[in-house]
Scaffold this active site. Structure first.
Site, PDB file in Angstrom:
ATOM      1  N   ARG A  10     -24.424 -17.256 -43.057  1.00 22.81           N
ATOM      2  CA  ARG A  10     -23.551 -17.610 -41.940  1.00 22.81           C
ATOM      3  C   ARG A  10     -22.517 -16.528 -41.638  1.00 22.81           C
ATOM      4  O   ARG A  10     -21.807 -16.618 -40.642  1.00 22.81           O
ATOM      5  CB  ARG A  10     -22.807 -18.921 -42.247  1.00 22.81           C
ATOM      6  CG  ARG A  10     -23.714 -20.130 -42.283  1.00 22.81           C
ATOM      7  CD  ARG A  10     -22.935 -21.392 -42.521  1.00 22.81           C
ATOM      8  NE  ARG A  10     -23.797 -22.560 -42.625  1.00 22.81           N
ATOM      9  CZ  ARG A  10     -24.199 -23.287 -41.600  1.00 22.81           C
ATOM     10  NH1 ARG A  10     -23.832 -22.962 -40.383  1.00 22.81           N
ATOM     11  NH2 ARG A  10     -24.983 -24.334 -41.787  1.00 22.81           N
ATOM     12  N   ARG A  13     -23.490 -37.644 -28.749  1.00 28.75           N
ATOM     13  CA  ARG A  13     -22.781 -37.499 -30.023  1.00 28.75           C
ATOM     14  C   ARG A  13     -21.544 -36.619 -29.823  1.00 28.75           C
ATOM     15  O   ARG A  13     -21.524 -35.741 -28.961  1.00 28.75           O
ATOM     16  CB  ARG A  13     -23.683 -36.841 -31.072  1.00 28.75           C
ATOM     17  CG  ARG A  13     -24.925 -37.616 -31.438  1.00 28.75           C
ATOM     18  CD  ARG A  13     -25.683 -36.905 -32.553  1.00 28.75           C
ATOM     19  NE  ARG A  13     -25.787 -35.473 -32.293  1.00 28.75           N
ATOM     20  CZ  ARG A  13     -26.140 -34.570 -33.201  1.00 28.75           C
ATOM     21  NH1 ARG A  13     -26.408 -34.940 -34.416  1.00 28.75           N
ATOM     22  NH2 ARG A  13     -26.237 -33.291 -32.880  1.00 28.75           N
ATOM     23  N   LYS A  37     -33.423 -22.968 -33.048  1.00 29.84           N
ATOM     24  CA  LYS A  37     -33.914 -22.440 -34.329  1.00 29.84           C
ATOM     25  C   LYS A  37     -34.757 -23.469 -35.085  1.00 29.84           C
ATOM     26  O   LYS A  37     -35.800 -23.135 -35.634  1.00 29.84           O
ATOM     27  CB  LYS A  37     -32.740 -21.999 -35.212  1.00 29.84           C
ATOM     28  CG  LYS A  37     -31.902 -20.866 -34.659  1.00 29.84           C
ATOM     29  CD  LYS A  37     -30.913 -20.354 -35.678  1.00 29.84           C
ATOM     30  CE  LYS A  37     -29.921 -21.384 -36.149  1.00 29.84           C
ATOM     31  NZ  LYS A  37     -29.051 -21.923 -35.062  1.00 29.84           N
ATOM     32  N   ARG A  49     -17.881 -24.787 -31.550  1.00 31.85           N
ATOM     33  CA  ARG A  49     -18.915 -24.328 -32.490  1.00 31.85           C
ATOM     34  C   ARG A  49     -19.432 -22.939 -32.084  1.00 31.85           C
ATOM     35  O   ARG A  49     -19.721 -22.104 -32.947  1.00 31.85           O
ATOM     36  CB  ARG A  49     -20.068 -25.329 -32.523  1.00 31.85           C
ATOM     37  CG  ARG A  49     -19.692 -26.656 -33.177  1.00 31.85           C
ATOM     38  CD  ARG A  49     -20.800 -27.671 -33.045  1.00 31.85           C
ATOM     39  NE  ARG A  49     -21.977 -27.305 -33.839  1.00 31.85           N
ATOM     40  CZ  ARG A  49     -23.177 -27.864 -33.673  1.00 31.85           C
ATOM     41  NH1 ARG A  49     -23.360 -28.781 -32.741  1.00 31.85           N
ATOM     42  NH2 ARG A  49     -24.181 -27.489 -34.442  1.00 31.85           N
ATOM     43  N   ARG A  85     -28.008 -33.874 -24.213  1.00 35.85           N
ATOM     44  CA  ARG A  85     -28.703 -34.588 -25.283  1.00 35.85           C
ATOM     45  C   ARG A  85     -28.120 -35.988 -25.454  1.00 35.85           C
ATOM     46  O   ARG A  85     -26.907 -36.178 -25.390  1.00 35.85           O
ATOM     47  CB  ARG A  85     -28.546 -33.793 -26.579  1.00 35.85           C
ATOM     48  CG  ARG A  85     -29.434 -34.263 -27.716  1.00 35.85           C
ATOM     49  CD  ARG A  85     -29.117 -33.529 -28.996  1.00 35.85           C
ATOM     50  NE  ARG A  85     -29.502 -32.123 -28.964  1.00 35.85           N
ATOM     51  CZ  ARG A  85     -29.173 -31.243 -29.897  1.00 35.85           C
ATOM     52  NH1 ARG A  85     -28.403 -31.608 -30.905  1.00 35.85           N
ATOM     53  NH2 ARG A  85     -29.566 -29.994 -29.811  1.00 35.85           N
TER      54      ARG A  85
END
Length: 209
Positions: free
Chosen positions: A88, A155, A13, A166, A122
């Protein structure tokens, strides 16, 4: 055009929003940035938000909605905006629609396994903030930042177990927002698991740009 960008964490996004900002000539509105700006400017709503944040409490939806309304009244929003990260959940979407109706909700569709793969690949340099990816943007020397020579790490937010948690929150709370906009005839969906140039092209077609 007042646009809501929807999609799971890691769907792309933010990258798409950056492109659409240039294409559409409208600002992206992030609730986090908006809160920080209102607090820095010392607005009445900013002061109220700061009192909640200083106490370690969540800023209430009603206050966030007030900030959005205040932000949309600014001159740079006269031709529209892109909302990224809000609403949300369905109650937030309902409240937003009654206060400032959106023109369109664009949802980036990406399979969970693709997102887990993307995010767990990542790597970030904690020293200079440079971001890499093991699949398509590796460091020249494994585990070492190209820019400053310090270690790059995964991370905690990008670890597979965190990403799955999540995603569960997204499916439980945010994904139903798509149904809300679909009932209003405002939902458009595009695949987000193709090359970014293709995502951009499909988004422009869906939005009539």
């Amino acid at each position: 055009m007042k646009l809501v960008l929807l999609g799971a964490p890691g769907a792309g996004k933010g990258t798409l929003a950056s492109y659409l900002v240039e294409k559409m000539g409208v600002p992206t509105i992030s609730t986090g940035n908006m809160l920080r700006a209102a607090i820095a400017d010392g607005t009445e709503l900013g002061k109220q938000a700061k009192s909640y944040m200083d106490a370690g409490d969540l800023v209430p939806d009603s206050l966030i909605l007030g900030l959005i309304k205040e932000r949309l009244a600014q001159p740079d929003c006269k031709n529209g905006c892109i909302l990224d990260g809000f609403p949300r959940n369905v109650p937030q979407a309902e409240a937003l629609e009654s206060m400032v109706p959106m023109d369109c909700a664009l949802s980036l569709e990406v399979a969970d396994e693709t997102i887990v793969g993307r995010m767990s690949s990542r790597r970030v340099c904690l020293t200079c903030g440079a971001t890499y990816n093991l699949t398509n943007m590796k460091t020249k020397v494994e585990g070492v930042c190209d820019k400053c020579g310090n270690p790059v790490v995964i991370r905690k937010d990008d670890a597979p177990e965190t990403v799955l948690a999540r995603l569960k929150t997204y499916h439980d709370q945010t994904e139903p927002v798509k149904g809300f906009y679909e009932k209003l005839g405002k939902l458009k969906t595009i695949p987000g698991d193709v090359a970014m140039e293709e995502v951009q092209k499909l988004a422009c077609e869906a939005l009539g740009l």
